[in-house]
Scaffold this active site. Structure first.
Site, PDB file in Angstrom:
ATOM      1  N   TYR A 137      36.376  45.374  28.339  1.00  0.00           N
ATOM      2  CA  TYR A 137      35.372  44.666  28.075  1.00  0.00           C
ATOM      3  C   TYR A 137      34.160  45.969  28.345  1.00  0.00           C
ATOM      4  O   TYR A 137      33.099  46.093  27.552  1.00  0.00           O
ATOM      5  CB  TYR A 137      34.343  44.615  29.378  1.00  0.00           C
ATOM      6  CG  TYR A 137      34.868  44.487  30.400  1.00  0.00           C
ATOM      7  CD1 TYR A 137      33.797  45.084  30.866  1.00  0.00           C
ATOM      8  CD2 TYR A 137      35.680  44.590  31.015  1.00  0.00           C
ATOM      9  CE1 TYR A 137      33.505  45.394  32.475  1.00  0.00           C
ATOM     10  CE2 TYR A 137      35.894  44.506  32.644  1.00  0.00           C
ATOM     11  CZ  TYR A 137      34.635  44.904  33.201  1.00  0.00           C
ATOM     12  OH  TYR A 137      34.157  45.125  34.627  1.00  0.00           O
TER      13      TYR A 137
ATOM     14  N   LEU B  40      35.478  35.317  31.271  1.00  0.00           N
ATOM     15  CA  LEU B  40      36.657  35.854  31.404  1.00  0.00           C
ATOM     16  C   LEU B  40      36.560  35.183  33.077  1.00  0.00           C
ATOM     17  O   LEU B  40      36.031  34.410  33.835  1.00  0.00           O
ATOM     18  CB  LEU B  40      36.237  37.685  32.726  1.00  0.00           C
ATOM     19  CG  LEU B  40      36.244  39.036  30.821  1.00  0.00           C
ATOM     20  CD1 LEU B  40      35.879  39.758  31.767  1.00  0.00           C
ATOM     21  CD2 LEU B  40      37.642  38.714  29.863  1.00  0.00           C
TER      22      LEU B  40
ATOM     23  N   HIS C 267      33.889  38.356  36.806  1.00  0.00           N
ATOM     24  CA  HIS C 267      32.188  38.390  36.705  1.00  0.00           C
ATOM     25  C   HIS C 267      31.266  38.867  36.547  1.00  0.00           C
ATOM     26  O   HIS C 267      30.440  40.062  35.949  1.00  0.00           O
ATOM     27  CB  HIS C 267      31.395  36.440  36.512  1.00  0.00           C
ATOM     28  CG  HIS C 267      32.405  35.561  36.401  1.00  0.00           C
ATOM     29  ND1 HIS C 267      31.760  34.730  36.078  1.00  0.00           N
ATOM     30  CD2 HIS C 267      33.405  35.643  35.354  1.00  0.00           C
ATOM     31  CE1 HIS C 267      32.444  33.696  35.358  1.00  0.00           C
ATOM     32  NE2 HIS C 267      34.036  34.376  34.948  1.00  0.00           N
TER      33      HIS C 267
ATOM     34  N   LYS D  91      30.236  30.196  34.357  1.00  0.00           N
ATOM     35  CA  LYS D  91      30.408  29.079  35.190  1.00  0.00           C
ATOM     36  C   LYS D  91      31.974  29.906  35.984  1.00  0.00           C
ATOM     37  O   LYS D  91      33.058  29.564  35.186  1.00  0.00           O
ATOM     38  CB  LYS D  91      29.913  27.786  34.972  1.00  0.00           C
ATOM     39  CG  LYS D  91      31.218  26.825  34.666  1.00  0.00           C
ATOM     40  CD  LYS D  91      31.952  26.792  35.318  1.00  0.00           C
ATOM     41  CE  LYS D  91      33.509  26.012  34.937  1.00  0.00           C
ATOM     42  NZ  LYS D  91      34.553  25.922  35.709  1.00  0.00           N
TER      43      LYS D  91
ATOM     44  N   ASP E 145      34.732  25.043  40.618  1.00  0.00           N
ATOM     45  CA  ASP E 145      35.749  25.094  38.989  1.00  0.00           C
ATOM     46  C   ASP E 145      34.954  23.982  38.569  1.00  0.00           C
ATOM     47  O   ASP E 145      34.291  24.552  37.718  1.00  0.00           O
ATOM     48  CB  ASP E 145      37.620  24.792  38.565  1.00  0.00           C
ATOM     49  CG  ASP E 145      37.476  24.548  37.634  1.00  0.00           C
ATOM     50  OD1 ASP E 145      37.075  25.602  36.381  1.00  0.00           O
ATOM     51  OD2 ASP E 145      38.979  24.638  36.997  1.00  0.00           O
TER      52      ASP E 145
END
Length: 344
Positions: A58, A74, A79, A97, A180
């Site tokens: 990245y 990712l 993040h 998120k 999550d």
């Protein structure tokens, strides 16, 4: 790219494939670069979607001059470093998120955005459901009176919902079911309540399936499972309002459940199933409004509009930080066995 169109780079081709497909529906956006560690997946996606600029790092993608904005899809532990790298390279950023694993990491992203002067947004997709947007509009108009309580639930049956390996390693994910899917449900309920300031949390977490190699976790991976597969709790807000949350990757339930509701002194609302409740002649009366003509952009269109028109987002990084503060407090409460303050 010109001022009327922006080049998008997608980092991570798990959920990132959905981002790719959705950005391709936005007339003012062009997906110009992709990044994934899996070279086979990367090459296949490049061929399928006609994208030739392909990267396995990245840090190389964010330096591509054709990329104006980066969509970060990712694992949670990446993040913050990926978002910060993109912002420091002068790119706008959309982050899946949760914004990060911890509030501290999330604040580092906010600081990088402030230094860069670029647009940045956390991808909280439920805020962009037409039903949720309609409810939020009614809240803004004061139709519910004082909203004093919210409830949300997202529970999957055993064997239907524990995700792949990095999700159940705390070092990589920051938590389990609560961070999550719980992040989505807590966020949308809090948003529909008007984003009151959280002050106190009480939570409980459980891991009854994953550590035993059940619920979809391979037995050989059970030893690495160190997060919650079920969590519940309550957050109290300044002024006395509260929200109840329950979230599980695995539970003995007959079918999956998803719900988000708010309760006010003059009415209430539910996202799943969608309905509005109003008081008529002293009694509650529910109705399903016709919102066919209610126009609201997707989160991808909204992100692009914010970049091109220099607008503020409906899903700012600051909200992502507060949601992480609530989740962190729920986890801390579960560990300590008592209610704890939500530190802002």
């Amino acid at each position: 790219m010109g001022q009327d169109r922006i080049g998008i780079g997608i980092v991570g081709l798990g959920v990132g494939q959905w981002h790719l497909e959705e950005f391709q529906k936005v007339p003012e956006a062009e997906v110009v670069a992709l990044c994934d560690l899996d070279e086979s997946k990367l090459m296949d996606a490049g061929r399928k979607y006609g994208v030739s600029r392909l990267y396995t790092d990245y840090r190389e993608l964010v330096e591509d001059p054709r990329v104006d904005a980066v969509s970060i899809c990712l694992p949670n532990y990446l993040h913050a470093p990926a978002a910060i790298a993109a912002l420091e390279a002068g790119k706008h950023v959309l982050v899946e998120k949760p914004l990060a694993r911890t509030p501290e990491e999330a604040r580092e992203i906010v600081a990088a955005r402030d230094r860069s002067g670029k647009k940045a947004m956390v991808a909280m997709k439920f805020r962009f459901l037409p039903e949720a947007a309609y409810i939020r509009r009614l809240w803004e108009e004061g139709k519910f009176g004082e909203v004093y309580y919210g409830f949300n639930s997202y529970i999957r049956p055993v064997g239907k919902g524990i995700p792949r390996a990095w999700f159940y390693r705390r070092e990589l994910s920051g938590g389990g079911a609560l961070i999550d899917n719980g992040v989505h449900l807590l966020d949308i309920t809090w948003y529909l309540m008007g984003c009151p300031k959280p002050v106190e949390a009480f939570g409980a977490t459980y891991a009854e399936f994953g550590p035993k190699g059940k619920g979809g976790v391979p037995p050989e991976d059970a030893g690495a499972f160190d997060v919650d597969d079920f969590a519940c709790g309550m957050v109290r807000f300044e002024g006395g309002a509260s929200v109840l949350i329950e979230n599980g990757w695995a539970a003995h339930i007959d079918r999956g459940v998803i719900a988000a509701r708010i309760f006010g002194t003059e009415g209430g609302a539910s996202v799943w199933p969608f309905y509005i409740v109003r008081e008529r002649e002293g009694e509650s009366s529910a109705e399903v409004p016709d919102i066919a003509g209610f126009s609201f952009p997707s989160q991808f269109q909204h992100f692009v509009d914010c970049v091109l028109e220099d607008r503020e987002t409906f899903s700012p990084l600051e909200d992502g930080v507060v949601v992480l503060e609530m989740l962190t407090a729920l986890y801390r409460s579960a560990e300590e066995g008592r209610s704890v303050p939500v530190c802002g």
